[in-house]
Design a protein around this motif. Structure first.
Motif, PDB file in Angstrom:
ATOM      1  N   VAL A  62       2.488  14.253   0.723  1.00 39.79           N
ATOM      2  CA  VAL A  62       1.865  14.801   1.139  1.00 39.79           C
ATOM      3  C   VAL A  62       2.322  14.148   2.995  1.00 39.79           C
ATOM      4  N   ALA A  63       2.516  14.706   3.930  1.00 36.37           N
ATOM      5  CA  ALA A  63       2.981  13.761   4.956  1.00 36.37           C
ATOM      6  C   ALA A  63       2.391  12.972   5.400  1.00 36.37           C
ATOM      7  N   SER A  64       1.952  11.768   6.035  1.00 36.07           N
ATOM      8  CA  SER A  64       1.169  11.332   7.038  1.00 36.07           C
ATOM      9  C   SER A  64       1.936  10.092   8.745  1.00 36.07           C
ATOM     10  N   ALA A  65       0.927   9.449   8.421  1.00 35.53           N
ATOM     11  CA  ALA A  65       1.777   8.751   9.385  1.00 35.53           C
ATOM     12  C   ALA A  65       0.878   7.364   9.178  1.00 35.53           C
ATOM     13  N   VAL A  66       2.660   6.130   9.375  1.00 34.78           N
ATOM     14  CA  VAL A  66       1.515   4.958   8.839  1.00 34.78           C
ATOM     15  C   VAL A  66       1.502   4.087  10.391  1.00 34.78           C
ATOM     16  N   LYS A  67       0.792   2.909  10.061  1.00 37.26           N
ATOM     17  CA  LYS A  67       0.829   1.887  11.654  1.00 37.26           C
ATOM     18  C   LYS A  67       1.085   0.547  11.258  1.00 37.26           C
TER      19      LYS A  67
END
Length: 194
Positions: free
Chosen positions: A84-89
């Motif tokens: 699934v799409a995600s955002a990394v920080k």
């Protein structure tokens, strides 16, 4: 006297029989004559799994005997196998600050790009500079909300990677008071959220 007892019994029996009959009628009236049902089975929810790994086998920097102007860099590759799409920080956790904390005199520059691994930055190609400040500033980024980023992962069945190059520099203008000083131990954490 016997006659009045018989009359009393004759009056009680019809009343008792009436209660029994009315109870049976009420039971029959409360049970409906028609029913129908339909069902849909097999319902469930399966949660996706976010998965991040990196190729490091040790710290990105662990320097001893640094003098003003000393510098170095190391790369790290972050990999995701999440569907699934995600955002990394990126954020940090720091240990207890030492008595002579020199974090304000250690510059940290972080670039995001491709290529490059923990073993070698030779093939690293920078795409963007994402941080350029002191280690003292970097360790104020302590959670996902105030972390550096985000960087998007599309979510595929194949492995997605991104590389980071971390360069540290002990400031050339570090004063004599920094001699023998050190920084807290710092953990760099990359977190994905969908």
């Amino acid at each position: 006297m016997r006659k009045s007892w018989i009359v009393l019994t004759g009056q009680v029996l019809p009343v008792v029989a009436g209660f029994v009959l009315s109870g049976g009628l009420v039971w029959q009236a409360s049970h409906s004559a028609f029913t129908a049902t339909t069902s849909n089975t097999g319902n469930s929810v399966g949660a996706a799994t976010l998965n991040l790994t990196n190729d490091s086998t040790g710290p990105l920097f662990a320097i001893t005997n640094a003098v003003p102007g000393t510098t170095g860099s190391r790369c790290i590759q972050i990999s995701s196998t999440s569907p699934v799409a995600s955002a990394v920080k990126l954020y940090t956790a720091a240990g207890t600050a030492p008595a002579n904390n020199i974090s304000a005199y250690v510059g940290i520059r972080i670039e995001r790009g491709s290529g490059g691994t923990y073993d070698s930055c030779t093939n690293f190609t920078p795409a963007a500079e994402v941080f350029d400040n002191t280690l003292a500033n970097l360790i104020t980024r302590t959670n996902y909300d105030n972390g550096i980023g985000p960087w998007a992962l599309s979510g595929t069945t194949t492995t997605e990677t991104m590389s980071f190059r971390v360069t540290w520099t002990f400031a050339t203008n570090a004063p004599d008071t920094t001699q023998g000083g050190s920084t807290p131990t710092v953990t760099l954490t990359w977190e994905a959220q969908s």
